[in-house]
Write an enzyme that holds these catalytic residues in place. Structure first.
Site, mmCIF file in Angstrom:
data_model
loop_
_atom_site.group_PDB
_atom_site.id
_atom_site.type_symbol
_atom_site.label_atom_id
_atom_site.label_comp_id
_atom_site.label_asym_id
_atom_site.label_seq_id
_atom_site.Cartn_x
_atom_site.Cartn_y
_atom_site.Cartn_z
ATOM 1 N N LYS A 1 0.823 -1.218 0.000
ATOM 2 C CA LYS A 1 0.000 0.000 0.000
ATOM 3 C C LYS A 1 0.852 1.261 0.000
ATOM 4 O O LYS A 1 0.407 2.307 -0.464
ATOM 5 C CB LYS A 1 -0.895 0.041 1.227
ATOM 6 C CG LYS A 1 -1.691 -1.195 1.478
ATOM 7 C CD LYS A 1 -2.818 -1.328 0.509
ATOM 8 C CE LYS A 1 -3.605 -2.596 0.786
ATOM 9 N NZ LYS A 1 -4.763 -2.730 -0.065
HETATM 10 C C1 LIG Z 1 -0.959 -7.800 2.422
HETATM 11 C C2 LIG Z 1 -2.058 -7.728 1.424
HETATM 12 N N1 LIG Z 1 -2.053 -8.599 0.419
HETATM 13 C C3 LIG Z 1 -3.024 -8.581 -0.513
HETATM 14 C C4 LIG Z 1 -4.061 -7.686 -0.451
HETATM 15 C C5 LIG Z 1 -5.093 -7.692 -1.525
HETATM 16 O O1 LIG Z 1 -4.909 -6.599 -2.400
HETATM 17 P P1 LIG Z 1 -6.145 -6.032 -3.196
HETATM 18 O O2 LIG Z 1 -7.137 -5.587 -2.180
HETATM 19 O O3 LIG Z 1 -5.602 -4.901 -3.982
HETATM 20 O O4 LIG Z 1 -6.665 -7.145 -4.018
HETATM 21 C C6 LIG Z 1 -4.109 -6.769 0.605
HETATM 22 C C7 LIG Z 1 -5.195 -5.777 0.766
HETATM 23 O O5 LIG Z 1 -5.525 -5.031 -0.061
HETATM 24 C C8 LIG Z 1 -3.060 -6.766 1.532
HETATM 25 O O6 LIG Z 1 -3.034 -5.854 2.500
HETATM 26 N N1 LIG Z 2 -6.559 -5.254 2.131
HETATM 27 C C1 LIG Z 2 -6.918 -3.894 2.210
HETATM 28 C C2 LIG Z 2 -8.381 -3.695 2.016
HETATM 29 C C3 LIG Z 2 -8.685 -2.350 1.412
HETATM 30 O O1 LIG Z 2 -8.215 -2.338 0.117
HETATM 31 P P1 LIG Z 2 -8.012 -1.067 -0.775
HETATM 32 O O2 LIG Z 2 -6.931 -1.464 -1.711
HETATM 33 O O3 LIG Z 2 -9.289 -0.794 -1.422
HETATM 34 O O4 LIG Z 2 -7.602 0.088 0.072
HETATM 35 C C4 LIG Z 2 -6.402 -3.329 3.514
HETATM 36 O O5 LIG Z 2 -5.363 -3.766 3.964
HETATM 37 O O6 LIG Z 2 -6.994 -2.454 4.084
#
Ligand SMILES: Cc1ncc(COP(=O)(O)O)c(C=O)c1O
Ligand SMILES: N[C@@H](CCOP(=O)(O)O)C(=O)O
Length: 465
Positions: free
Chosen positions: A112
């Site tokens: 993120k």
């Molecule tokens: C460590 C981790 N892996 C995978 C994901 C999944 O990613 P996305 O929500 O973009 O599919 C998340 C949350 O978004 C996450 O925090």
């Molecule tokens: N896995 C995410 C969930 C939110 O996803 P986002 O990509 O829409 O912000 C988290 O860790 O919060």
């Protein structure tokens, strides 16, 4: 460059307005009206460039006149300066044709940070020009929240409220959200699961009195700028493995579908991506949908990969929009059916999706076994989400080089890693006192009116409770 809503009934916006707006006013998600492409030569010319230089070339066509070249390059430089690895997103070889893309060297140890650090810079620049103040509300299953707080803590023109599901994030994730001391940071622990947090957030965007009154902004992957920043590492990794001269596949631990959708954008821009493989935990709505065409919600089951404990996957709407030939009315109809429990993807749209995406689901036992096994075979300590990715990637490995996204640092999920390996993964030294810092959090119920009232009160008082 203009952005349009997946539901076809909201005004088209510039990059700046799209970034500051979050959810479209018809409830849809913004996407670019057209997707810019890079030629074979443009992509080849990025070989050997730094992460920041690739970021500039990949994102520039989407930004329009929101920032000058000079300012945009400066924002990118500031965003990634604090990363703990010179390559920003280094690749590690796991097997002859299988590579791990480490996306956890940012300040909060998850992928993120790549988008959130840049969005923090872009918001500051845009808000300081306009003199406006915004209220960011985010929903998190653990990682988005800590990354957002890190990016916006202490900024004078932003309040940041993060809704996380009480008792359903790891202790490290929780402390990352509850220990910052700045007055503009508000951690809210909600009774419910991540889907409840995300649903209340979308309700707030759809309540125009509230939305306009507090100047609501979003930094979840609802926000197009989040997706855009994540496109870059598909390019940087594929190019270092020989693209555009050879194709690459990616396996992506998936929940809200933002990260893998960024891979799809890279493919549409011209990066030769053969397959994008969705890797899910036992909350497997996306895998079931790609297998059967049925997108039917179920209750969220807590897992050892809590960041992926999601059943209503927000960005799948963006994928459906393209799979339905950008028919906003069709997407609106599907989303109305989703409110009543689910929908079936048409045969044509399902075939389109299957051309792009494959999928796999990993059980709790297999996730844990993969953490153990990967350490023994490769020396890599994986977080549970990345382990799910590696397992699904191995099941889908063909002749094309495969890159698995390692989405978080193992130290964010010490219990699962210790259970699987016998070792407690250490936090980086700068976070060594995380467990000694006092926590500050407000318990909240899953109630829109109460949440809106709390946010309004906090903003008008201007102090943290
Ligand atoms: C460590 C981790 N892996 C995978 C994901 C999944 O990613 P996305 O929500 O973009 O599919 C998340 C949350 O978004 C996450 O925090
Ligand atoms: N896995 C995410 C969930 C939110 O996803 P986002 O990509 O829409 O912000 C988290 O860790 O919060």
């Amino acid at each position: 460059m203009r952005y349009i809503s997946t539901r076809g009934n909201a005004p088209a916006l510039s990059f700046e307005d799209t970034m500051l707006t979050g959810l479209a006013r018809d409830g849809g998600l913004y996407v670019p009206e057209t997707i810019p492409t890079l030629s074979h030569g443009d992509i080849a010319a990025m070989a050997g460039l730094s992460y920041e230089e690739i970021a500039f070339r990949v994102m520039r066509p989407f930004v329009g006149d929101t920032f000058t070249d000079e300012v945009f390059a400066d924002l990118i430089a500031k965003a990634y300066a604090g990363f703990g690895h010179d390559a920003r997103a280094p690749l590690v070889q796991l097997a002859p044709n299988h590579f791990l893309l480490e996306l956890f060297h940012g300040p909060t140890l998850a992928f993120k940070d790549f988008a959130m650090q840049l969005i923090g810079q872009m918001f500051q620049e845009a808000l300081s020009r306009s003199g406006k103040r915004v209220t960011i509300v985010g929903a998190t299953s653990g990682d988005t929240g800590s990354a957002a707080i890190e990016a916006f803590r202490g900024l004078s023109n932003v309040d940041v409220f993060i809704l996380y599901p009480h008792g359903r994030v790891s202790e490290v994730q929780r402390r990352q959200m509850t220990t910052p001391t700045e007055d503009n940071v508000h951690a809210l622990a909600l009774t419910g699961d991540f889907d409840d947090c995300q649903a209340r957030l979308k309700d707030m965007f759809n309540d125009f009195d509230f939305r306009d009154g507090v100047r609501l902004a979003g930094v979840n992957s609802i926000n197009w700028a989040r997706v855009l920043a994540q496109v870059v590492y598909y390019f940087s990794s594929a190019i270092s493995l020989g693209a555009p001269h050879r194709p690459i596949s990616f396996t992506v631990p998936t929940g809200n579908f933002g990260d893998i959708f960024a891979g799809y954008i890279a493919k549409r821009m011209g990066l030769p991506i053969e397959k994008l493989v969705v890797a899910t935990n036992q909350n497997d709505i996306l895998h079931r949908c790609l297998m059967t065409g049925g997108y039917v919600t179920d209750s969220v089951i807590p897992s050892i990969s809590p960041s992926m404990d999601i059943q209503v996957s927000s960005n799948f709407e963006r994928a459906l929009f393209d799979a339905y030939d950008r028919d906003g009315a069709a997407v609106s109809q599907l989303m109305a059916e989703l409110k009543a429990g689910g929908f079936h993807v048409s045969q044509g749209a399902l075939e389109t999706l299957r051309d792009i995406y494959a999928s796999g689901r990993v059980s709790e036992e297999d996730t844990s076994a993969m953490i153990t096994d990967a350490l023994a075979r490769t020396g890599e300590v994986l977080c549970p989400h990345s382990a799910i990715g590696v397992k699904v990637a191995e099941d889908h490995q063909g002749a094309t080089p495969m890159v698995t996204l390692a989405t978080a640092h193992p130290a964010k999920f010490p219990a699962a890693v210790k259970d699987a390996t016998g070792h407690h993964p250490a936090l980086p030294p700068r976070m060594a006192d995380l467990f000694d810092r006092p926590e500050r959090v407000t318990r909240v119920e899953n109630d829109l009116t109460d949440l809106e009232e709390l946010i309004r009160d906090r903003i008008s008082v201007g102090t943290h409770q």
